[in-house]
Design a protein around this motif. Structure first.
Motif, mmCIF file in Angstrom:
data_model
loop_
_atom_site.group_PDB
_atom_site.id
_atom_site.type_symbol
_atom_site.label_atom_id
_atom_site.label_comp_id
_atom_site.label_asym_id
_atom_site.label_seq_id
_atom_site.Cartn_x
_atom_site.Cartn_y
_atom_site.Cartn_z
ATOM 1 N N ALA A 110 0.842 -1.206 0.000
ATOM 2 C CA ALA A 110 0.000 0.000 0.000
ATOM 3 C C ALA A 110 0.875 1.253 0.000
ATOM 4 C CB ALA A 110 -0.922 -0.004 1.213
ATOM 5 N N GLY A 111 1.933 1.215 0.801
ATOM 6 C CA GLY A 111 2.840 2.353 0.856
ATOM 7 C C GLY A 111 3.560 2.567 -0.463
ATOM 8 N N GLN A 144 2.460 1.694 -3.463
ATOM 9 C CA GLN A 144 1.499 2.199 -4.440
ATOM 10 C C GLN A 144 1.222 3.676 -4.228
ATOM 11 O OE1 GLN A 144 0.096 0.324 -7.106
ATOM 12 N NE2 GLN A 144 -0.309 2.444 -7.720
ATOM 13 N N GLU A 145 1.092 4.070 -2.954
ATOM 14 C CA GLU A 145 0.832 5.481 -2.655
ATOM 15 C C GLU A 145 2.002 6.345 -3.088
ATOM 16 O OE1 GLU A 145 1.070 9.236 -0.783
ATOM 17 O OE2 GLU A 145 2.416 7.576 -0.224
ATOM 18 N N LEU A 146 3.236 5.890 -2.839
ATOM 19 C CA LEU A 146 4.426 6.644 -3.248
ATOM 20 C C LEU A 146 4.526 6.707 -4.766
ATOM 21 C CD1 LEU A 146 7.040 8.121 -2.576
ATOM 22 C CD2 LEU A 146 8.194 5.892 -2.460
ATOM 23 N N GLN A 147 4.256 5.587 -5.437
ATOM 24 C CA GLN A 147 4.304 5.576 -6.903
ATOM 25 C C GLN A 147 3.311 6.571 -7.494
ATOM 26 O OE1 GLN A 147 4.386 1.741 -9.018
ATOM 27 N NE2 GLN A 147 2.728 2.513 -10.326
ATOM 28 N N ASP A 148 2.100 6.596 -6.968
ATOM 29 C CA ASP A 148 1.083 7.528 -7.466
ATOM 30 C C ASP A 148 1.511 8.970 -7.231
ATOM 31 O OD1 ASP A 148 -0.415 5.347 -8.194
ATOM 32 O OD2 ASP A 148 -1.770 5.442 -6.474
ATOM 33 N N ARG A 149 2.111 9.219 -6.076
ATOM 34 C CA ARG A 149 2.534 10.585 -5.741
ATOM 35 C C ARG A 149 3.676 11.036 -6.649
ATOM 36 N NH1 ARG A 149 6.067 12.000 -1.617
ATOM 37 N NH2 ARG A 149 5.764 9.972 -0.581
#
Length: 243
Positions: A160-161, A163-168
């Motif tokens: 989850a972390g 994916q969140e970093l990749q999106d950001r």
């Protein structure tokens, strides 16, 4: 600064750009040392480019695979938006991104662009591709800056972390590249009227251009080739600085 490339098919006069001083000074140094004398245009692809500068090509027997030679160093990339792959451009060869993410140039190998002319539709498509490449380059730079954080999350299996970093980072890359237009109007005009290889823009360092002898480049790029795109008949060169 200009150099003369002498071949059996005629001479090519190249002007080196002051905007790329690392490549200019290195090229001139090697020329003055006689590094290129007796080397071959060892890789030729019709409607694309001619490549030389491999010291292993001196006296190379027929059929020998070439293209891996050079000095024991590479050069920092000097990729500039205003210096692009129009017909006659002189650029530095390099290893691919997978082993060379900084796009460092070969210490000696170079190519001269021939390419082709493109219509408006093709160029608009190239422009979109260049925009995507720019976003990817910025994203890779951002990911590299967050490498420790990424590795820690991988060790923790924190999907989850990650994916969140990749999106950001993807959103930030798009924001940083929003003003990049891909092919400018100047490039569109030149690639449609003069020709070149627009898909290489932003990927390799362009550090000069042919001022005389494009007809010689045309003859070389039309040479019959064999294994490894090596011309069947050797095309040897000598290079000298024009005072």
């Amino acid at each position: 600064m200009k150099v003369r490339i002498q071949t059996m098919l005629g001479d090519i006069v190249v002007r080196l750009y002051d905007e790329t001083p690392i490549h200019r000074d290195n090229f001139v140094k090697l020329v003055k040392e006689g590094y290129y004398d007796g080397t071959l245009f060892h890789r030729v692809i019709k409607d694309f480019m001619i490549q030389g500068g491999d010291p292993d090509s001196k006296g190379a027997p027929a059929g020998k695979m070439l293209g891996m030679g050079g000095p024991d160093y590479t050069l920092e990339a000097e990729i500039k938006d205003g210096l692009f792959h129009k017909r006659g451009a002189l650029a530095a060869a390099r290893q691919g991104d997978e082993v060379n993410p900084d796009r460092r140039s070969s210490g000696s190998q170079f190519y001269i662009v021939w390419g082709q002319k493109y219509n408006e539709g093709q160029l608009r498509q190239f422009s979109k591709q260049l925009k995507m490449q720019k976003i990817q380059t910025v994203f890779n730079q951002l990911a590299s800056a967050h490498r420790d954080e990424i590795m820690q999350m991988r060790r923790e299996r924190n999907r989850a972390g990650l994916q969140e970093l990749q999106d950001r980072l993807a959103a930030e890359a798009e924001q940083r590249a929003k003003d990049y237009t891909g092919l400018t109007e100047e490039k569109l005009k030149i690639y449609s009227s003069v020709g070149g290889t627009p898909h290489l823009d932003g990927q390799y360092t362009v550090f000069g251009e042919v001022e005389e002898g494009l007809d010689v480049v045309e003859m070389i790029q039309g040479s019959a080739t064999g294994r490894g795109d090596r011309p069947i008949d050797d095309i040897e060169m000598r290079i000298s600085v024009i005072d």
